[in-house]
Scaffold this motif. Structure first.
Motif, PDB file in Angstrom:
ATOM      1  N   ARG A  53       0.745  -1.356   0.063  1.00  0.00           N
ATOM      2  CA  ARG A  53      -0.076   0.022   0.157  1.00  0.00           C
ATOM      3  C   ARG A  53       0.931   1.451   0.119  1.00  0.00           C
ATOM      4  N   GLY A  54       1.990   1.289   0.698  1.00  0.00           N
ATOM      5  CA  GLY A  54       2.823   2.491   0.896  1.00  0.00           C
ATOM      6  C   GLY A  54       4.021   2.305  -0.196  1.00  0.00           C
ATOM      7  N   ASN A  55       3.855   1.515  -1.211  1.00  0.00           N
ATOM      8  CA  ASN A  55       4.970   1.373  -2.247  1.00  0.00           C
ATOM      9  C   ASN A  55       6.237   1.226  -1.755  1.00  0.00           C
ATOM     10  N   ARG A  56       6.565   0.381  -0.646  1.00  0.00           N
ATOM     11  CA  ARG A  56       7.673   0.217   0.213  1.00  0.00           C
ATOM     12  C   ARG A  56       8.465  -0.912  -0.184  1.00  0.00           C
ATOM     13  N   VAL A  57       7.860  -1.697  -0.845  1.00  0.00           N
ATOM     14  CA  VAL A  57       8.394  -2.898  -1.379  1.00  0.00           C
ATOM     15  C   VAL A  57       9.909  -2.722  -1.951  1.00  0.00           C
ATOM     16  N   GLY A  58      11.012  -3.187  -1.524  1.00  0.00           N
ATOM     17  CA  GLY A  58      12.175  -2.901  -1.890  1.00  0.00           C
ATOM     18  C   GLY A  58      12.645  -1.631  -2.006  1.00  0.00           C
ATOM     19  N   GLU A  71       3.678   1.991   8.088  1.00  0.00           N
ATOM     20  CA  GLU A  71       2.909   3.104   7.992  1.00  0.00           C
ATOM     21  C   GLU A  71       3.052   3.974   9.167  1.00  0.00           C
ATOM     22  N   ASP A  72       3.145   5.126   8.904  1.00  0.00           N
ATOM     23  CA  ASP A  72       3.149   6.187  10.031  1.00  0.00           C
ATOM     24  C   ASP A  72       1.719   5.921  11.110  1.00  0.00           C
ATOM     25  N   VAL A  73       2.136   6.058  12.344  1.00  0.00           N
ATOM     26  CA  VAL A  73       0.804   5.890  13.271  1.00  0.00           C
ATOM     27  C   VAL A  73       1.092   7.307  14.446  1.00  0.00           C
ATOM     28  N   ASP A  74       0.085   7.496  14.785  1.00  0.00           N
ATOM     29  CA  ASP A  74       0.155   8.513  15.711  1.00  0.00           C
ATOM     30  C   ASP A  74       0.417   8.085  17.072  1.00  0.00           C
ATOM     31  N   ASN A  75       1.645   8.724  17.526  1.00  0.00           N
ATOM     32  CA  ASN A  75       2.106   8.306  19.011  1.00  0.00           C
ATOM     33  C   ASN A  75       2.494   6.951  19.218  1.00  0.00           C
TER      34      ASN A  75
END
Length: 629
Positions: A420-425, A493-497
């Motif tokens: 989802r975050g286009n983070r593969v590789g 993925e970024d999460v709050d706190n």
């Protein structure tokens, strides 16, 4: 089935289709098949009749080259798949011995470990684990799959004594020469594993794999009498052959391996007289030869496979070359007959095209679901009377089973997040991460007296309980380390706190553990106690590992501190049902509704200065002396 080289090309080709062929220029598969098959039939009837037999033979041999290369590659894959579980088991035993999990000085526990390890090791027939003092345990798999075990004395067994002497001078696992096992009444390939903890020699393990099972695998891959597969030792001895599968008594302690000329197979007896076959190119490291045996002409394929001993193993197969000539004559007759049935062939092409496109369309829809990693909604493909389509359906269903099985061992939720975050590789980056470690206190005593199956069930239940709480708070499971769990918040993925998310997960774990312990108490079982450590700070996160094995994980000092906070729990309150310790960096991120208690400054091994440690008291409880102001 697609060959290895073809499969490697599929990915890049599929990736290039969209930009090259806009949607308006694409055609239905049925239309393409009708046009191609009809045009091919019409265009080739005349020229094929004029083609001479030499051209036909050349074309046939080009096709045969692809087939034979694929067959030997398949045999190599089958051989590696058969033997590689021994390497996996060797790594498992060495790691557990080095970490102290394997109780080498306790015969009963060592026997239980050996039995459990053998039961879980596919294709492994026997296992010997010995300590440095000369005590050993043997575990073997019977004909019906049952595992038996017995104690051995290394000093009274010359073979084991020799392995012990060799192991003391080696660090890595190595394959020994094939030996005959009287316990199994069979010749075994054996992988020998020196066991060390640092510079301290602990003992050794010997992993045996029956050549009888290897012969049964070769028998299944042979198509007698036209073709037969075989596996040779590097010096020409026969490791596997269909005749050895049918006659297991052919080997003995005096003759653990047969020479090729001792088989009743005349082709194998003449292997030494085989000569290179010029009509087939020598490709992919495969040696292609031909020989005469009992008035018949045979084609022999061989390939050397390294990595299983000082000498390479040789996988091979031979086939009756007369079938080639018969197929060529059949091809010519088929061409003549095809002229008379041209109209019927076109009608059949239409019906066949419909029959082909229907399951392929179903496969396309199923592949779309697989691309989304949604394996649960992927249906099985219907079987077909067309062999290739039926093979496609069977292979697809087998692939689906494999993917579903793979999803049990791979973090599918993490892979979806990365996609989802286009983070593969995408490599690594530095982020502010909260890290959690959990571990069962007194795990060894809790599992004492339990069977291996009961221990596995207990650990799986506990890990499911902890993982559910972590994932509910958006955490990423990094790894399971026995009964321990490592997780983090803030990536991919970024999460709050992130620290607050981690503490909420810890609270949920405490509540779930309390409920689970209440159920255990009603069943007369002792409670499970858990330690949890949480720390937060900047970490490197992303793809870490070797080129052939990548983990999405975090590295940095924060991980070490979190793990040591978890271990500190046994000093702060050893008998606590659950204890959550965390650092000042985590405390500063918490809201006022979470009560904490200050443990105080702690000096940690390998870290300069002191770490302010706090303990989680739980939601809704008032702060006590020493809590944060």
């Amino acid at each position: 089935m697609l060959g290895a080289r073809t499969r490697r090309k599929i990915g890049p080709v599929m990736g290039e289709l969209s930009p090259r062929y806009p949607a308006g220029r694409r055609f239905g598969l049925l239309t393409v098949l009708l046009v191609c098959v009809g045009s091919l039939v019409l265009a080739t009837v005349g020229p094929i009749i004029a083609v001479n037999s030499a051209t036909a033979r050349a074309i046939f041999w080009q096709m045969a080259d692809r087939v034979v290369v694929r067959s030997v590659e398949g045999l190599e894959v089958a051989l590696r798949d058969h033997l590689d579980p021994a390497n996996d088991l060797a790594e498992f035993i060495a790691e557990n011995a080095g970490s102290g999990v394997v109780a080498l000085g306790e015969p009963d526990k060592l026997a239980e470990f050996a039995t459990g390890a053998l039961a879980a090791a596919r294709n492994v027939t026997a296992l010997v684990i010995a300590d440095a003092g000369g005590s050993a345990v043997w575990a073997g798999r019977g004909q019906l799959g049952a595992v038996a075990r017995k104690a051995l004395d290394v000093s009274s067994n010359p073979r084991l004594a020799q392995i012990d002497r060799e192991a003391r001078g080696r660090k890595d696992a190595y394959w020994g020469p094939p030996v005959f096992s009287r316990e199994l009444d069979a010749t075994v390939l054996n992988l020998r594993v020196p066991l060390w903890r640092g510079d301290a020699y602990l003992g050794f393990a010997a992993i045996g794999m029956s050549t009888q099972a290897l012969s049964e695998m070769v028998l299944a891959m042979s198509e007698a009498p036209r073709s037969r597969a075989f596996v040779l030792d590097g010096d020409g001895h026969v490791l596997a052959h269909m005749f050895l599968a049918l006659q297991p008594g052919a080997v003995s302690a005096e003759r653990p391996l047969l020479n090729v000329d001792e088989l009743i197979d005349p082709v194998m007896q003449h292997l030494g007289a085989a000569s290179p076959l010029s009509t087939l190119p020598q490709t992919e490291g495969i040696e292609v030869t031909e020989l005469e045996a009992e008035g018949a002409h045979y084609i022999v394929l061989r390939k050397a496979i390294a990595g299983y001993g000082d000498r390479p193993l040789v996988v091979g197969a031979y086939a009756d070359a007369s079938t080639v000539d018969a197929l060529l004559h059949s091809m010519s007759r088929a061409i003549l007959i095809g002229v008379g049935v041209l109209a019927g062939a076109l009608v059949l092409a239409f019906a066949l095209s419909r029959r082909v496109t229907t399951p392929i369309a179903a496969a396309s829809e199923a592949a779309t679901a697989i691309a989304a990693l949604d394996f649960d909604r992927v249906p099985s493909l219907p079987r077909s009377r067309i062999r290739e389509i039926d093979s496609l359906a069977a292979s697809f269903d087998a692939m689906l089973v494999g993917l579903k099985s793979f999803s049990r061992y791979a973090p599918i939720a993490l892979v979806r997040r990365l996609m989802r975050g286009n983070r593969v590789g995408a490599g690594t980056e530095e982020k502010h991460i909260a890290v959690m470690f959990t571990d069962i206190a007194g795990f060894t005593s809790t599992c004492e007296g339990m069977t291996p199956e009961a221990v596995a069930s207990f650990v799986n239940h506990h890990l499911a309980l902890v993982s559910g709480c972590i994932e509910q708070e958006g955490g990423t499971i990094d790894k399971y380390i026995g009964d321990a769990v490592m997780a983090f918040w803030g990536a991919p993925e970024d999460v709050d706190n992130p620290p607050l998310r981690a503490i909420r997960a810890a609270l949920a774990i405490q509540s779930a553990l309390a409920a689970d312990n209440a159920q255990r108490a009603s069943e007369g079982l002792p409670p499970v106690r858990i330690r949890i450590g949480v720390h937060a700070g900047p970490l490197v996160v992303g793809d870490i590992g070797a080129p052939n094995r990548i983990n999405y994980t975090v590295i940095g000092d924060v991980v070490n501190v979190a793990q040591r906070l978890e271990a500190l729990g046994k000093e702060v309150e050893p008998q606590a049902e659950s204890i959550v310790l965390f650092s000042e960096a985590v405390r500063d991120a918490l809201g006022g509704d979470i009560a904490v208690d200050a443990v105080g400054p702690v000096t940690m091994r390998g870290k300069r200065g002191e770490v302010q440690v706090f303990r989680l008291e739980g939601p809704g409880r008032s702060r006590r002396g020493g809590a944060m102001a």
